[in-house]
Scaffold this motif. Structure first.
Motif, short mmCIF file in Angstrom:
data_model
loop_
_atom_site.label_atom_id
_atom_site.label_comp_id
_atom_site.label_asym_id
_atom_site.label_seq_id
_atom_site.Cartn_x
_atom_site.Cartn_y
_atom_site.Cartn_z
N SER A 159 0.82 -1.22 0.00
CA SER A 159 0.00 0.00 0.00
C SER A 159 0.85 1.26 0.00
O SER A 159 0.57 2.21 -0.75
CB SER A 159 -0.92 0.02 1.22
OG SER A 159 -1.84 -1.02 1.16
N THR B 23 1.12 3.95 -3.02
CA THR B 23 0.82 5.36 -2.76
C THR B 23 1.98 6.25 -3.21
O THR B 23 1.77 7.28 -3.86
CB THR B 23 0.53 5.58 -1.26
OG1 THR B 23 -0.60 4.79 -0.90
CG2 THR B 23 0.24 7.03 -0.96
N PHE C 164 -2.27 14.43 -0.91
CA PHE C 164 -2.48 13.07 -1.40
C PHE C 164 -1.86 12.05 -0.45
O PHE C 164 -2.49 11.05 -0.09
CB PHE C 164 -1.85 12.96 -2.80
CG PHE C 164 -2.11 11.67 -3.49
CD1 PHE C 164 -3.29 11.46 -4.19
CD2 PHE C 164 -1.18 10.65 -3.47
CE1 PHE C 164 -3.54 10.27 -4.84
CE2 PHE C 164 -1.40 9.46 -4.12
CZ PHE C 164 -2.59 9.27 -4.80
N TYR C 165 -0.62 12.32 -0.01
CA TYR C 165 0.04 11.42 0.94
C TYR C 165 -0.73 11.35 2.26
O TYR C 165 -0.95 10.26 2.79
CB TYR C 165 1.47 11.88 1.23
CG TYR C 165 2.49 11.42 0.22
CD1 TYR C 165 2.61 10.09 -0.14
CD2 TYR C 165 3.37 12.33 -0.37
CE1 TYR C 165 3.56 9.67 -1.05
CE2 TYR C 165 4.32 11.92 -1.28
CZ TYR C 165 4.41 10.59 -1.62
OH TYR C 165 5.35 10.18 -2.52
N ASN D 121 -4.18 9.42 1.74
CA ASN D 121 -4.03 8.00 1.40
C ASN D 121 -3.30 7.21 2.47
O ASN D 121 -3.70 6.09 2.80
CB ASN D 121 -3.35 7.84 0.05
CG ASN D 121 -4.31 8.17 -1.06
OD1 ASN D 121 -5.30 7.48 -1.25
ND2 ASN D 121 -4.05 9.25 -1.77
N VAL E 277 -7.75 0.00 -1.27
CA VAL E 277 -6.72 1.05 -1.35
C VAL E 277 -6.58 1.54 -2.78
O VAL E 277 -6.50 2.76 -3.04
CB VAL E 277 -5.37 0.55 -0.79
CG1 VAL E 277 -4.23 1.50 -1.15
CG2 VAL E 277 -5.45 0.36 0.71
N VAL F 44 -9.47 3.77 -3.65
CA VAL F 44 -9.33 5.09 -3.02
C VAL F 44 -8.29 5.92 -3.76
O VAL F 44 -8.51 7.11 -4.03
CB VAL F 44 -8.96 4.94 -1.52
CG1 VAL F 44 -8.54 6.27 -0.92
CG2 VAL F 44 -10.14 4.37 -0.75
N LEU F 45 -7.16 5.31 -4.15
CA LEU F 45 -6.15 6.03 -4.92
C LEU F 45 -6.74 6.51 -6.25
O LEU F 45 -6.51 7.66 -6.66
CB LEU F 45 -4.93 5.13 -5.19
CG LEU F 45 -4.00 4.85 -4.02
CD1 LEU F 45 -3.00 3.76 -4.39
CD2 LEU F 45 -3.29 6.11 -3.58
N MET G 66 -9.16 9.42 -5.61
CA MET G 66 -8.41 10.65 -5.32
C MET G 66 -7.86 11.25 -6.61
O MET G 66 -7.92 12.46 -6.82
CB MET G 66 -7.25 10.37 -4.35
CG MET G 66 -7.67 10.07 -2.94
SD MET G 66 -8.25 11.53 -2.10
CE MET G 66 -6.77 12.49 -2.06
#
Length: 135
Positions: A15, A19, A56-57, A60, A91, A94-95, A98
């Motif tokens: 993950s 990311t 973003f970091y 996530n 995950v 979600v990425l 975003m």
């Protein structure tokens, strides 16, 4: 070692790696888009790009951390893979969400800028013209 811990470690490594990879890819390729959105202001494009990457970091990696624990007790290798596929799939979704959200907002800003440019005449008016008779 407990299989639950193995699943957690693999989940975190994959993950976090995903990311970081997505953030770097978006940052590198999104800079050109941001420059266009911000009418060629390179310093502002770099600043906005950096802020977007930090956000973003935070979002996530925060989600990855919150989604780490689960109620299931993993006792078999099959359960490790099932748990990992579910967690990593969420995950990835979600990425992707975003990314699409960022592109949507930036595209709206870009379109607004294009519309503003189209509303201004290319040269200032040089005089006044009387309306045509009978119109």
């Amino acid at each position: 070692m407990d299989l639950t811990v193995v699943a957690y470690v693999v989940y975190l490594v994959v993950s976090i790696g995903l990311t970081v990879w997505v953030a770097r890819t978006l940052s590198r390729n999104g800079r050109i888009f941001l420059s266009d959105v911000l009418h060629g202001d390179e310093k502002l494009a770099d600043a906005v790009n950096h802020l977007l990457v930090v956000g973003f970091y935070l979002v996530n990696l925060g989600f990855v951390a919150l989604y780490l624990s689960g109620d299931e007790n993993i006792t078999t290798t099959r359960q490790v893979f099932e748990s990992l596929s579910t967690k990593l799939g969420v995950v990835l979704l979600v990425l992707g969400a975003m990314h699409l959200g960022n592109v949507y907002v930036l595209n709206k800003i870009r379109r607004r800028g294009l519309m503003e440019r189209e509303q201004r005449p290319p040269v200032p008016p040089q005089g006044w013209a009387a309306p045509a008779a009978g119109v």
